[in-house]
Design an enzyme around this catalytic site. Structure first.
Site, PDB file in Angstrom:
ATOM      1  CB  SER A 325       3.264   5.297  -3.438  1.00 31.88           C
ATOM      2  OG  SER A 325       2.169   5.438  -2.556  1.00 31.88           O
ATOM      3  CG  HIS A 370       2.125  -0.497   6.889  1.00 33.37           C
ATOM      4  ND1 HIS A 370       2.394  -1.348   5.842  1.00 33.37           N
ATOM      5  CD2 HIS A 370       1.291   0.452   6.384  1.00 33.37           C
ATOM      6  CE1 HIS A 370       1.753  -0.930   4.751  1.00 33.37           C
ATOM      7  NE2 HIS A 370       1.080   0.166   5.053  1.00 33.37           N
TER       8      HIS A 370
END
Length: 614
Positions: A325, A370
């Site tokens: 990431s 999320h």
């Protein structure tokens, strides 16, 4: 009464005279030949044979130069030449060589490797040459030999300069080491400049700057006797010492990074954003470079070579890891620049992603999702689903074009030998290497820094510095300046490239999002927040092995060597960056909890002088 013989005196006289004349003529002829030869040697070829005679009497001997020193940015010695005592034997002066070695072994420690190395050197030297059998003698060993010196004719303790690395394994991968010149190196070096020199840089700075560190050989003209022994020095041309090097490296930061890694293996690379100078370049585990200077034992080398931790491998410039990431800020910037996403444009994250018409689910690290996510939140919380969609929208071609602009998939061209380039995959690469087309699912995986995508820690730090500099790229370099023997200082050139002319708003937006990774309440690296300065960063996790569709990653049940790598990139202070850093912790698990605190300690050392406990 017997008959007496009558001698012919005239005949005998004539016979004697003839023989005498023949003998005299022969002697005269031989004498004339000798005189002619003497004339030829002494008159006709006088100059030629005088030169040959002089060559037998006078020899040229090389004077090896003193190798240049290496310092860190603060003047701390990293590589030096120390006087060391060595035990040497002159075979010609030793009646029984094997017996002498045996008796010496009873006084000091002489290993089988020492004896084998001694006999190898004997093959290259003359009988009256002094040959070392043990080096780096301790004071106690020198004393023992001195007491027993009368027992060993032909044995001496001599002082010489040997390369020494006082920081040991802390700088092993960066500096490299010197070692004995081998056959391959003899084919490529200027042998005339290495006469009298046994050592050459093998890797690291020692190899990359060999021509400067080595210096130039000197010569002395000496008179020798019939056996080749030196009687006196006739003429002397001193050698030119090697150049001294001052590095950008900060030894305090280097030690802090190593200590912060603790029991983990990994790499830390920190760069001065203003100059491109490498402040820290750590690869752990390391090794003691001093073992290689005079020749490491076969046993010790096997232990290093066969270790599962691979201490001889320079992870900082040769380790190739998925960036995970940590690549998301760069891809987010690409999305803004190509106008395929807005900074506040929201996508919904249910915890997985599916390509249109496909059943396969690409999972998010947060299995329940999320919810609604914009670009800022996607960077702050590291939402995978957001980046699956962004990568699909961008496509592999635009991803490749944009990310290679930051140096991904290319060597940084640092002034060190042996750097690897990582891998930024593309359609062409896959077709060439695997003879297969590029699949849409592979684009999604690249979007979260996994799959074929590989980067080195140094490359990641360099890309981070370019991002912090808003596209102003300065090539990383280790050497700050070169000091000539006359005291002249030459600074290494700063090579600058303007890689990206992007919308300033987009730079600001991505950098703000990165600062919220540390400063925000939901940031994945909020644990390293400090009141002393603001940090912009991004956490990352790189998979070591793939997990099946219906399986879950359980760190507690997975062998340590198969756990995810932990990564973190950052720069600080966020509003006026001066340092960029990349940390890779092998099998560390989580970037936010393992890699980020290491980066914070190194940045503390640089920005406030010491790691802050708060």
């Amino acid at each position: 009464m017997p008959q007496s013989s009558i001698k012919d005196y005239l005949h005998e006289s004539q016979l004697f005279l003839g023989r005498a004349i023949a003998s005299g003529t022969l002697v005269l002829l031989v004498l004339l030949i000798l005189v002619g030869r003497l004339f030829y040697l002494q008159v006709e070829n006088h100059d030629h044979y005088t030169t040959l005679s002089q060559d037998n009497r006078v020899k040229l001997e090389p004077l090896p130069p003193t190798r240049g020193l290496i310092y860190d940015r603060n003047g701390a010695i990293l590589a030096q030449n120390l006087p060391a005592y060595s035990l040497e034997i002159t075979p010609e002066r030793t009646e029984n060589l094997d017996h002498t070695i045996q008796e010496l072994s009873e006084i000091i420690d002489i290993t089988e490797d020492d004896i084998n190395r001694f006999h190898e050197l004997r093959k290259q030297r003359r009988r009256f040459d002094s040959i070392p059998i043990r080096v780096r003698l301790k004071d106690e060993e020198v004393a023992r030999i001195a007491v027993n010196r009368h027992r060993f004719p032909g044995v001496d303790v001599k002082a010489s300069l040997l390369r020494d690395y006082p920081q040991g394994m802390k700088t092993a991968h960066l500096l490299g080491y010197v070692g004995r010149i081998n056959e391959q190196e003899l084919q490529i070096i200027d042998t005339s400049n290495y006469r009298g020199t046994n050592f050459i840089g093998k890797n690291g700075v020692e190899k990359s700057y060999e021509s400067m560190l080595h210096g130039n050989v000197g010569l002395q003209q000496v008179e020798v006797n019939a056996k080749g022994r030196v009687l006196r020095v006739l003429e002397n041309q001193p050698p030119r010492p090697g150049d001294n090097l001052r590095l950008f490296l900060d030894m305090d930061m280097q030690a802090t990074a190593l200590e912060a890694l603790g029991d983990y293996n990994g790499a830390v690379a920190a760069i001065d954003i203003k100059t491109g100078g490498v402040l820290t370049l750590v690869s752990k585990p390391g090794f003691d470079p001093n073992l290689f200077v005079e020749g490491i034992s076969a046993k010790a080398y096997r232990e290093l070579e066969q270790s599962l931790d691979n201490p001889l491998f320079n992870r900082a410039i040769r380790g190739q890891y998925p960036p995970g990431s940590t690549v998301k800020p760069f891809i987010g910037l690409a999305g803004l620049e190509y106008d395929v996403v807005g900074y506040h444009q929201e996508n919904y994250c249910p915890g997985y992603y599916q390509l249109p018409g496909k059943d396969h689910k690409y999972r998010d690290w947060k299995k329940w999702g999320h919810g609604k996510v914009d670009l800022e939140r996607a960077i702050v919380e590291s939402c995978d689903v957001y980046y699956y969609e962004l990568a699909r929208t961008l496509g592999i071609d635009r991803l490749y074009e944009f990310l290679t602009g930051f140096g991904f998939g290319q060597p940084t061209n640092i002034d060190l030998d042996g750097e690897l380039s990582g891998l930024m995959p593309s359609r062409e690469w896959k077709q060439q290497k695997q003879r297969e087309p590029w699949y849409p699912g592979e684009t999604l995986i690249v979007g979260i820094g996994q799959g074929y995508f590989l980067t080195t820690p140094l490359q990641l730090a360099s890309a981070t510095a370019t991002l912090a500099n808003r596209g102003h790229h300065i090539r990383p370099r280790v050497v700050d300046s070169i000091e000539k023997p006359d005291g002249t200082q030459i600074e290494s050139p700063k090579i600058v490239d303007e890689l990206h002319q992007l919308d300033p708003i987009h730079w600001n937006q991505v950098i703000h999002a990165m600062s919220q990774v540390v400063e925000g309440v939901r940031g994945t690296a909020r644990s390293i927040h400090t009141d002393h300065y603001r940090i912009a960063g991004k956490t990352g996790t790189a998979q070591v092995f793939s997990i099946k569709q219906d399986e879950e990653y359980d760190e507690e049940t997975i062998a340590k060597r198969k756990r995810d790598h932990a990564l973190f990139i950052a720069f600080a202070p966020a509003e006026d960056p001066s340092i960029a850093i990349a940390v890779v912790v092998e099998n560390g698990g989580h970037g936010g909890s393992v890699a980020a605190p290491i980066a914070r300690k190194v940045m503390d050392r640089y920005l406030i002088g010491a790691p802050d406990a708060g």
